[in-house]
Motif scaffolding. Sequence first.
Motif, PDB file in Angstrom:
ATOM      1  N   TYR A  34       0.841  -1.193   0.000  1.00  0.00           N
ATOM      2  CA  TYR A  34       0.000   0.000   0.000  1.00  0.00           C
ATOM      3  C   TYR A  34       0.881   1.250   0.000  1.00  0.00           C
ATOM      4  O   TYR A  34       1.951   1.261   0.611  1.00  0.00           O
ATOM      5  CB  TYR A  34      -0.894   0.024   1.247  1.00  0.00           C
ATOM      6  CG  TYR A  34      -1.720  -1.229   1.428  1.00  0.00           C
ATOM      7  CD1 TYR A  34      -2.970  -1.343   0.840  1.00  0.00           C
ATOM      8  CD2 TYR A  34      -1.230  -2.296   2.181  1.00  0.00           C
ATOM      9  CE1 TYR A  34      -3.722  -2.503   0.994  1.00  0.00           C
ATOM     10  CE2 TYR A  34      -1.969  -3.455   2.340  1.00  0.00           C
ATOM     11  CZ  TYR A  34      -3.214  -3.553   1.743  1.00  0.00           C
ATOM     12  OH  TYR A  34      -3.955  -4.697   1.891  1.00  0.00           O
ATOM     13  N   TYR A  86     -14.229   7.986   9.687  1.00  0.00           N
ATOM     14  CA  TYR A  86     -14.404   6.800   8.851  1.00  0.00           C
ATOM     15  C   TYR A  86     -13.803   7.091   7.481  1.00  0.00           C
ATOM     16  O   TYR A  86     -13.752   8.238   7.039  1.00  0.00           O
ATOM     17  CB  TYR A  86     -15.883   6.432   8.688  1.00  0.00           C
ATOM     18  CG  TYR A  86     -16.529   5.920   9.946  1.00  0.00           C
ATOM     19  CD1 TYR A  86     -16.384   4.596  10.340  1.00  0.00           C
ATOM     20  CD2 TYR A  86     -17.293   6.769  10.740  1.00  0.00           C
ATOM     21  CE1 TYR A  86     -16.978   4.126  11.501  1.00  0.00           C
ATOM     22  CE2 TYR A  86     -17.897   6.303  11.907  1.00  0.00           C
ATOM     23  CZ  TYR A  86     -17.736   4.987  12.290  1.00  0.00           C
ATOM     24  OH  TYR A  86     -18.324   4.530  13.432  1.00  0.00           O
ATOM     25  N   SER A  87     -13.355   6.052   6.805  1.00  0.00           N
ATOM     26  CA  SER A  87     -12.796   6.192   5.469  1.00  0.00           C
ATOM     27  C   SER A  87     -13.678   5.463   4.458  1.00  0.00           C
ATOM     28  O   SER A  87     -14.581   4.709   4.830  1.00  0.00           O
ATOM     29  CB  SER A  87     -11.371   5.617   5.435  1.00  0.00           C
ATOM     30  OG  SER A  87     -11.396   4.229   5.765  1.00  0.00           O
ATOM     31  N   ASN A  99     -15.432   2.282   5.622  1.00  0.00           N
ATOM     32  CA  ASN A  99     -14.377   1.508   6.289  1.00  0.00           C
ATOM     33  C   ASN A  99     -13.974   2.145   7.606  1.00  0.00           C
ATOM     34  O   ASN A  99     -14.184   3.345   7.828  1.00  0.00           O
ATOM     35  CB  ASN A  99     -13.120   1.453   5.411  1.00  0.00           C
ATOM     36  CG  ASN A  99     -13.176   0.386   4.332  1.00  0.00           C
ATOM     37  OD1 ASN A  99     -12.171  -0.198   3.986  1.00  0.00           O
ATOM     38  ND2 ASN A  99     -14.356   0.144   3.776  1.00  0.00           N
ATOM     39  N   LYS A 100     -13.362   1.338   8.456  1.00  0.00           N
ATOM     40  CA  LYS A 100     -12.587   1.854   9.578  1.00  0.00           C
ATOM     41  C   LYS A 100     -11.207   2.197   9.014  1.00  0.00           C
ATOM     42  O   LYS A 100     -10.633   1.395   8.279  1.00  0.00           O
ATOM     43  CB  LYS A 100     -12.476   0.805  10.684  1.00  0.00           C
ATOM     44  CG  LYS A 100     -13.819   0.390  11.269  1.00  0.00           C
ATOM     45  CD  LYS A 100     -13.669  -0.738  12.270  1.00  0.00           C
ATOM     46  CE  LYS A 100     -15.028  -1.156  12.820  1.00  0.00           C
ATOM     47  NZ  LYS A 100     -14.935  -2.312  13.749  1.00  0.00           N
ATOM     48  N   PRO A 101     -10.653   3.367   9.307  1.00  0.00           N
ATOM     49  CA  PRO A 101      -9.375   3.752   8.710  1.00  0.00           C
ATOM     50  C   PRO A 101      -8.254   2.774   9.063  1.00  0.00           C
ATOM     51  O   PRO A 101      -8.023   2.475  10.235  1.00  0.00           O
ATOM     52  CB  PRO A 101      -9.102   5.138   9.311  1.00  0.00           C
ATOM     53  CG  PRO A 101     -10.450   5.651   9.716  1.00  0.00           C
ATOM     54  CD  PRO A 101     -11.214   4.443  10.159  1.00  0.00           C
ATOM     55  N   THR A 102      -7.580   2.243   8.032  1.00  0.00           N
ATOM     56  CA  THR A 102      -6.472   1.302   8.222  1.00  0.00           C
ATOM     57  C   THR A 102      -5.389   1.601   7.196  1.00  0.00           C
ATOM     58  O   THR A 102      -4.960   0.706   6.469  1.00  0.00           O
ATOM     59  CB  THR A 102      -6.950  -0.155   8.055  1.00  0.00           C
ATOM     60  OG1 THR A 102      -7.570  -0.292   6.762  1.00  0.00           O
ATOM     61  CG2 THR A 102      -7.931  -0.551   9.128  1.00  0.00           C
ATOM     62  N   PHE A 103      -4.952   2.843   7.094  1.00  0.00           N
ATOM     63  CA  PHE A 103      -4.010   3.226   6.056  1.00  0.00           C
ATOM     64  C   PHE A 103      -2.687   2.496   6.213  1.00  0.00           C
ATOM     65  O   PHE A 103      -2.126   2.410   7.297  1.00  0.00           O
ATOM     66  CB  PHE A 103      -3.811   4.740   6.069  1.00  0.00           C
ATOM     67  CG  PHE A 103      -5.074   5.469   5.686  1.00  0.00           C
ATOM     68  CD1 PHE A 103      -5.479   5.505   4.363  1.00  0.00           C
ATOM     69  CD2 PHE A 103      -5.861   6.055   6.656  1.00  0.00           C
ATOM     70  CE1 PHE A 103      -6.654   6.148   4.005  1.00  0.00           C
ATOM     71  CE2 PHE A 103      -7.041   6.694   6.308  1.00  0.00           C
ATOM     72  CZ  PHE A 103      -7.437   6.736   4.980  1.00  0.00           C
ATOM     73  N   ALA A 105      -2.530  -0.719   5.564  1.00  0.00           N
ATOM     74  CA  ALA A 105      -2.889  -2.116   5.853  1.00  0.00           C
ATOM     75  C   ALA A 105      -4.189  -2.459   5.123  1.00  0.00           C
ATOM     76  O   ALA A 105      -4.822  -1.603   4.516  1.00  0.00           O
ATOM     77  CB  ALA A 105      -3.050  -2.324   7.354  1.00  0.00           C
ATOM     78  N   ASN A 107      -8.006  -3.199   4.189  1.00  0.00           N
ATOM     79  CA  ASN A 107      -9.219  -2.487   4.591  1.00  0.00           C
ATOM     80  C   ASN A 107     -10.073  -3.311   5.546  1.00  0.00           C
ATOM     81  O   ASN A 107     -10.121  -4.542   5.458  1.00  0.00           O
ATOM     82  CB  ASN A 107     -10.045  -2.123   3.359  1.00  0.00           C
ATOM     83  CG  ASN A 107      -9.361  -1.091   2.486  1.00  0.00           C
ATOM     84  OD1 ASN A 107      -8.453  -0.401   2.942  1.00  0.00           O
ATOM     85  ND2 ASN A 107      -9.789  -0.982   1.250  1.00  0.00           N
ATOM     86  N   VAL A 108     -10.761  -2.615   6.443  1.00  0.00           N
ATOM     87  CA  VAL A 108     -11.700  -3.232   7.379  1.00  0.00           C
ATOM     88  C   VAL A 108     -13.047  -2.554   7.183  1.00  0.00           C
ATOM     89  O   VAL A 108     -13.207  -1.359   7.462  1.00  0.00           O
ATOM     90  CB  VAL A 108     -11.238  -3.078   8.840  1.00  0.00           C
ATOM     91  CG1 VAL A 108     -12.295  -3.635   9.787  1.00  0.00           C
ATOM     92  CG2 VAL A 108      -9.904  -3.779   9.052  1.00  0.00           C
ATOM     93  N   GLN A 110     -16.705  -1.216   7.691  1.00  0.00           N
ATOM     94  CA  GLN A 110     -17.507  -0.776   8.833  1.00  0.00           C
ATOM     95  C   GLN A 110     -18.963  -1.183   8.628  1.00  0.00           C
ATOM     96  O   GLN A 110     -19.558  -0.903   7.584  1.00  0.00           O
ATOM     97  CB  GLN A 110     -17.412   0.748   8.982  1.00  0.00           C
ATOM     98  CG  GLN A 110     -18.428   1.360   9.932  1.00  0.00           C
ATOM     99  CD  GLN A 110     -18.281   0.879  11.364  1.00  0.00           C
ATOM    100  OE1 GLN A 110     -17.167   0.786  11.870  1.00  0.00           O
ATOM    101  NE2 GLN A 110     -19.390   0.588  12.024  1.00  0.00           N
TER     102      GLN A 110
END
Length: 201
Positions: A34, A86-87, A99-103, A105, A107-108, A110
Amino acid sequence: SRQPKSFYTPASDDAEQKDKYTFPLGTTIAAGEYLVVHANNDDGTTGLHTGFGLSANGETLTLYRGAADGGASVDAITFGLQVADYSIGRDVHGAWTLNKPTFGAANVVQQTGDTQRLIINEWLADTNRLFRDDRIELLNRDALPVAMAGLRLTDNPVGKPDKHTIAPLSYIAGNGFAVFIPDEETDRGAEHLNFSLDANY
């Protein structure tokens, strides 16, 4: 190829200015990895900075090929009203979702709530001094954020119930509010509606 790829590719939130940000020569991203780009002015911190931000009221972000490669669009995303912390990201099937932000890594996704928990909470159809524009406010009675994309607003439920369709990837916060402006100026953002309210009707 599994080798890292170099970029000399512009990105922009303005279709009239495709090279608003250009990746520096030598920028690479390995297969399966990423690349995080900060959508802000260069503030002296490490990393890549676009020099422009993204609007919480919605816009389009586009990745283009470099001019030497024809300048065609590589990918783009149009989004509407956003909620804090949130992203927006792709799910395992490639579809865009909240998504829950996981920059940096994977994606998770939401979980989102039920559109049936949304209600029209308040409106203002005549303003002189308090606000610049009329307002329509929605309330989310669900504890989870709710996706509003595709929902419709109208001042003519019998004749034209689909007068305004809420933009793709628009969300309202859990137990929160979303404010729309009925001013017939949809080019100003996803919160603007294509009809106005008549204070005398």
